[in-house]
Each structure stands twice: as C-alpha cells, then as structure tokens.
Write a protein that holds these residues in place. Structure first.
Motif, PDB file in Angstrom:
ATOM      1  N   LEU A  67       0.643  -1.087   0.380  1.00 15.59           N
ATOM      2  CA  LEU A  67      -0.437   0.062   0.012  1.00 15.59           C
ATOM      3  C   LEU A  67       0.629   1.224   0.255  1.00 15.59           C
ATOM      4  CD1 LEU A  67      -3.180   1.692  -0.241  1.00 15.59           C
ATOM      5  CD2 LEU A  67      -2.239   1.060   2.511  1.00 15.59           C
ATOM      6  N   ARG A  68       2.031   1.474   1.218  1.00 14.61           N
ATOM      7  CA  ARG A  68       2.736   2.386   0.948  1.00 14.61           C
ATOM      8  C   ARG A  68       3.792   2.481  -0.275  1.00 14.61           C
ATOM      9  NH1 ARG A  68       7.928   3.243   3.555  1.00 14.61           N
ATOM     10  NH2 ARG A  68       8.418   1.099   4.123  1.00 14.61           N
ATOM     11  N   MET A  69       4.192   1.162  -0.790  1.00 10.88           N
ATOM     12  CA  MET A  69       4.798   1.594  -2.057  1.00 10.88           C
ATOM     13  C   MET A  69       3.780   2.176  -3.420  1.00 10.88           C
ATOM     14  SD  MET A  69       6.054  -1.027  -4.553  1.00 10.88           S
ATOM     15  CE  MET A  69       6.742  -2.377  -3.396  1.00 10.88           C
ATOM     16  N   ASN A  70       2.493   2.471  -3.177  1.00  6.17           N
ATOM     17  CA  ASN A  70       1.903   3.838  -4.490  1.00  6.17           C
ATOM     18  C   ASN A  70       1.993   5.288  -3.945  1.00  6.17           C
ATOM     19  OD1 ASN A  70      -1.741   3.801  -5.390  1.00  6.17           O
ATOM     20  ND2 ASN A  70      -0.320   4.134  -5.792  1.00  6.17           N
ATOM     21  N   PHE A  71       2.083   5.127  -2.660  1.00  7.03           N
ATOM     22  CA  PHE A  71       1.836   6.147  -1.957  1.00  7.03           C
ATOM     23  C   PHE A  71       3.191   7.214  -2.769  1.00  7.03           C
ATOM     24  CE2 PHE A  71       3.417   9.168   0.885  1.00  7.03           C
ATOM     25  CZ  PHE A  71       2.380  10.315   1.446  1.00  7.03           C
ATOM     26  N   HIS A  72       4.767   6.397  -2.429  1.00  9.81           N
ATOM     27  CA  HIS A  72       5.649   6.282  -2.665  1.00  9.81           C
ATOM     28  C   HIS A  72       6.327   6.737  -3.854  1.00  9.81           C
ATOM     29  CE1 HIS A  72       7.996   5.689   1.183  1.00  9.81           C
ATOM     30  NE2 HIS A  72       6.979   5.883   1.620  1.00  9.81           N
ATOM     31  N   CYS A  79       2.333   9.347 -10.369  1.00 11.31           N
ATOM     32  CA  CYS A  79       2.216   7.764 -10.669  1.00 11.31           C
ATOM     33  C   CYS A  79       1.909   7.413 -12.260  1.00 11.31           C
ATOM     34  CB  CYS A  79       0.549   7.494  -9.792  1.00 11.31           C
ATOM     35  SG  CYS A  79      -0.414   8.552  -8.763  1.00 11.31           S
ATOM     36  N   ASP A  80       4.123   7.237 -11.762  1.00 13.95           N
ATOM     37  CA  ASP A  80       4.001   6.706 -13.266  1.00 13.95           C
ATOM     38  C   ASP A  80       4.923   5.031 -13.308  1.00 13.95           C
ATOM     39  OD1 ASP A  80       6.208   7.448 -12.018  1.00 13.95           O
ATOM     40  OD2 ASP A  80       6.763   8.915 -13.254  1.00 13.95           O
ATOM     41  N   GLY A  81       5.364   4.345 -12.015  1.00 13.66           N
ATOM     42  CA  GLY A  81       5.689   3.924 -11.913  1.00 13.66           C
ATOM     43  C   GLY A  81       7.052   3.852 -11.546  1.00 13.66           C
ATOM     44  N   SER A  82       7.653   4.726 -10.685  1.00 18.17           N
ATOM     45  CA  SER A  82       9.368   5.233 -11.584  1.00 18.17           C
ATOM     46  C   SER A  82       9.716   4.615 -10.432  1.00 18.17           C
ATOM     47  CB  SER A  82       9.459   6.819 -11.829  1.00 18.17           C
ATOM     48  OG  SER A  82       8.410   7.939 -10.710  1.00 18.17           O
ATOM     49  N   VAL A  83       9.221   4.200  -9.383  1.00 20.46           N
ATOM     50  CA  VAL A  83       9.416   4.187  -8.250  1.00 20.46           C
ATOM     51  C   VAL A  83      10.254   2.422  -8.098  1.00 20.46           C
ATOM     52  CG1 VAL A  83       6.975   2.818  -6.554  1.00 20.46           C
ATOM     53  CG2 VAL A  83       9.510   3.841  -5.140  1.00 20.46           C
ATOM     54  N   LEU A 129       0.217  -1.011  -9.680  1.00 20.22           N
ATOM     55  CA  LEU A 129       0.460  -0.427  -8.130  1.00 20.22           C
ATOM     56  C   LEU A 129      -0.988   0.208  -7.487  1.00 20.22           C
ATOM     57  CD1 LEU A 129       3.821   1.923  -8.352  1.00 20.22           C
ATOM     58  CD2 LEU A 129       3.338  -0.441  -7.406  1.00 20.22           C
ATOM     59  N   ALA A 130      -1.580   0.767  -8.235  1.00 17.57           N
ATOM     60  CA  ALA A 130      -3.138   1.366  -8.195  1.00 17.57           C
ATOM     61  C   ALA A 130      -3.973  -0.139  -7.741  1.00 17.57           C
ATOM     62  CB  ALA A 130      -3.683   2.641  -8.989  1.00 17.57           C
ATOM     63  N   LEU A 131      -3.650  -0.788  -8.631  1.00 18.85           N
ATOM     64  CA  LEU A 131      -4.984  -2.119  -8.166  1.00 18.85           C
ATOM     65  C   LEU A 131      -4.105  -2.439  -6.679  1.00 18.85           C
ATOM     66  CD1 LEU A 131      -4.951  -3.088 -12.335  1.00 18.85           C
ATOM     67  CD2 LEU A 131      -6.966  -2.224 -10.910  1.00 18.85           C
ATOM     68  N   VAL A 132      -2.811  -3.263  -6.844  1.00 17.83           N
ATOM     69  CA  VAL A 132      -2.983  -3.704  -5.900  1.00 17.83           C
ATOM     70  C   VAL A 132      -2.591  -3.216  -4.754  1.00 17.83           C
ATOM     71  CG1 VAL A 132      -0.363  -4.162  -4.371  1.00 17.83           C
ATOM     72  CG2 VAL A 132      -0.951  -4.948  -7.507  1.00 17.83           C
ATOM     73  N   ALA A 133      -2.410  -1.526  -4.883  1.00 23.41           N
ATOM     74  CA  ALA A 133      -3.232  -0.578  -3.241  1.00 23.41           C
ATOM     75  C   ALA A 133      -3.699  -0.909  -3.121  1.00 23.41           C
ATOM     76  CB  ALA A 133      -2.733   0.545  -3.346  1.00 23.41           C
ATOM     77  N   LYS A 309      -8.088   9.554  -5.604  1.00 22.75           N
ATOM     78  CA  LYS A 309      -7.382  11.792  -5.970  1.00 22.75           C
ATOM     79  C   LYS A 309      -6.493  11.574  -5.752  1.00 22.75           C
ATOM     80  CE  LYS A 309      -9.187  15.047  -3.800  1.00 22.75           C
ATOM     81  NZ  LYS A 309      -9.522  16.001  -2.842  1.00 22.75           N
ATOM     82  N   MET A 310      -5.421  10.330  -4.763  1.00 27.72           N
ATOM     83  CA  MET A 310      -3.351  10.377  -5.224  1.00 27.72           C
ATOM     84  C   MET A 310      -3.492   9.903  -6.180  1.00 27.72           C
ATOM     85  SD  MET A 310      -1.379   8.331  -2.170  1.00 27.72           S
ATOM     86  CE  MET A 310      -1.767   7.063  -3.035  1.00 27.72           C
ATOM     87  N   ALA A 311      -3.892   8.795  -6.702  1.00 30.26           N
ATOM     88  CA  ALA A 311      -3.597   8.226  -7.851  1.00 30.26           C
ATOM     89  C   ALA A 311      -3.660   8.472  -8.929  1.00 30.26           C
ATOM     90  CB  ALA A 311      -4.128   6.853  -8.396  1.00 30.26           C
ATOM     91  N   ARG A 312      -4.265  10.009  -8.848  1.00 29.45           N
ATOM     92  CA  ARG A 312      -4.189  10.526 -10.282  1.00 29.45           C
ATOM     93  C   ARG A 312      -2.936  12.049 -10.390  1.00 29.45           C
ATOM     94  NH1 ARG A 312     -11.082  12.430  -9.422  1.00 29.45           N
ATOM     95  NH2 ARG A 312     -11.872  10.795  -9.972  1.00 29.45           N
ATOM     96  N   ILE A 313      -2.324  11.851  -8.786  1.00 36.52           N
ATOM     97  CA  ILE A 313      -1.472  12.799  -9.321  1.00 36.52           C
ATOM     98  C   ILE A 313      -0.408  13.000 -10.501  1.00 36.52           C
ATOM     99  CG2 ILE A 313       0.653  13.318  -7.627  1.00 36.52           C
ATOM    100  CD1 ILE A 313      -0.382  12.780  -5.002  1.00 36.52           C
TER     101      ILE A 313
END
Length: 331
Positions: A67-72, A79-83, A129-133, A309-313
C-alpha cells in the motif's frame, strides 16, 4: 534587501501555483477511467486480485508495504511507476533513503508476469501499483473502491529527486504545516491527509524512524513530551539506541487488519511517528480522528475516495511514457 525579499516571495508563490496546477489537472481529459482495460485485457483486474489474494494468504505483513509503495510512487514525479525502476549504479528512486524500507517489489513483478502472460504489453506498472494498493486493502478487511486505470509508465527515476515536504515525500518527522503543504501541492486536501494517514493501520516502521522520540528528542537525551510515557517505555524494550534493523507495528496488535485502531492510538498520544502525532495539532485533522472512531464513521468510504484522488497525481496517459514489459526496467 526589502525589494529582494518581495521578489523571492513572489517567485515562491508562482512556484506554488505552478506546482498545484501541474499535480491537480483534470483527470477526465487525460484518459483515466474505470474499466480502461475492459476490451484490451478484460481479465486484468481479476488477475491482479488473484495474485494478491494468494500472497496475502501466506504473507499478510506485505499489505502495508505494498500500500505504501503506491503512495511513495505518486508523491515523486506522479503516479508513473518510477519507484519500481532498478539502476545498476543505484541511482533510481528505489535506492533513495525513504524507499529503502519498501518491500514487495517481487510481488509487483509476480503480478506483471501474470498480466504479460494473459495480455502482453497492455497493462502498465503504474496501474498495477494502483490496483495492488486497492486489493491489499480489501484483503485485510478494508474498503474496496473502483480504480481508475489508463496510466502509462515513466522512463525517468532519480535518486536525488527532492525528498522534502514541497517536492517529494513528506518525511516521517514532518510537522502539520509541512504535511498540509505537501498534500496541497498535489491537489489533496487536509481531509485527504488525515484519511490517507489511516493507511498506517497496516504499516510497520523501523526503530530508526522514531528513535529520537525515545532517546534524544531535543538533543539533550530526553523523550518526546507529546508521546504517552507508558508507550515510550514499551517501545524502548523493542528499540535500543541506534537500532537500524528492528521494525515495529504502527498499529500494535492490529497491523494485519485494516481498521480504525490507528486513529484510536494517535488520539491516545501513541502515534509512532512524529508525522502521526502531528495530526493532533490541527483542528480539522483532530476532528476527523475523533469522527473516524465514532459510530457512523465514514473512514472506509473516505479512504477509497482519497486513494482515487491520490492516484491521479501527475499521471502519464495516451502517448506519454510507455507500458513496460518488465516493471523494473524501461523498454
């Protein structure tokens, strides 16, 4: 000097306006929608759900990190999977200090492999990442929400992307002013801040993230006076000075279940991190923390809304970015 000061303030205000506009664009015009893969990969969400269900059955402690991975990911470059990107010289986001505690990258790889088998080159790692969260939250008895998909993966990931309240991840020692500023710049409200903090109900933290609160809060060998002394005594039994390895539950006794007990603990001055305790220092966040533990709480519903909302950033869509074949490296 006065003239220079006015100039600086003006530049800062313009920067704030620009960043806010950048992070909070109208998602409708950028291609995100529920059911984006309905035709191109109709079983996509079912595949993700199945993998996560199997993982949670044997390793429920990974729910918090996933869950935290999505936030980071979302708070750095959007939200581009760069992490998820590796670097042979350890110069990508994954290797920056705030991300060294992330776990579960192999689970994201597992999900990606299953999706590539079913629909090669279709589902982005950012969407994974969004779906897993969402799915780890639901699997730990938390809320379920509809996830907007259609993100594309970024090609840039930098170790030295700013890690501060303005441009990057708000640190664990952030005060309420810094936290509110960080969220506001990304189009997230004060309510989103306190709601998303509730995700700590399934989290863990290294002793090093709060050691100063136990042993040297002001540099004089003292403890944090805002923390329950009985809680401090218990934490000292687990965390010795300079302990870099031990991890502690953010929500003791309930860290494998998504519930409202995080708020109950913070209200009792048992928030583990300074950023948790900071939520008591604002009337709006404090009021929500009381409401979240009362009859008629809207926390579960609110969490889903704030996660959307966060997942739209800063999302990439359309022809931007790419859809990675492997989440840890660009095509």
């Amino acid at each position: 000097m006065a003239g220079c000061k006015i100039n600086f303030v003006g530049v800062f205000v313009l920067q704030m306006i620009f960043l806010t506009l950048f992070w909070s664009h109208d998602v409708e015009s950028y291609g995100l929608k529920v059911g984006f893969y309905e035709k191109s990969c109709p079983r996509a969400e079912m595949i993700v759900s199945k993998v996560i269900k199997d993982v949670m059955a044997v390793a429920p402690s990974l729910s918090g990190p996933l869950l935290r991975m999505n936030f980071h990911d979302c708070f750095i470059r959007g939200c581009d999977g760069s992490v998820l990107l590796d670097s042979p010289t350890r110069q990508s986001e994954k290797y920056s200090p705030p991300n060294l505690s992330l776990r579960g990258f192999n689970i994201i790889d597992k999900v990606k492999t299953a999706l590539e088998t079913a629909c090669p080159g279709v589902v982005s790692c950012a969407d994974i990442l969004a779906l897993v969260a969402r799915d780890v939250t639901a699997e730990t008895k938390g809320p379920y929400w509809e996830v907007e998909t259609g993100r594309r993966d970024g090609k840039v990931s930098l170790f030295n992307d700013p890690i501060d309240p303005v441009n990057g991840l708000p640190p664990f020692f952030a005060d309420i002013t810094a936290l509110k500023q960080s969220f506001a710049l990304r189009g997230l409200s004060v309510k989103d801040l306190v709601v998303l903090s509730g995700g700590h109900t399934i989290g863990m933290s290294h002793c090093s993230s709060f050691e100063n609160r136990l042993y040297n809060f002001t540099g004089k060998g003292d403890t944090d006076p805002t923390m329950d002394p009985n809680y401090i005594a218990k934490l000292k039994l687990k965390c010795k000075p300079q302990d870099q390895l031990t991890i502690v539950e953010l929500d003791p006794g309930s860290f494998k279940t998504f519930d409202d007990s995080y708020y109950k603990l913070v209200n009792k001055r048992r928030g583990l991190l300074e950023s948790d305790a900071a939520l008591l220092n604002d009337p709006e966040t404090r009021a929500y923390m009381v409401q979240a533990t009362s009859y008629g709480s809207t926390f579960f519903k609110d969490f889903g809304v704030s996660m959307v909302k966060m997942a739209r950033i800063g999302v990439l869509t359309g022809s931007q970015g790419e859809v990675r074949k492997v989440c840890s490296k660009t095509n």
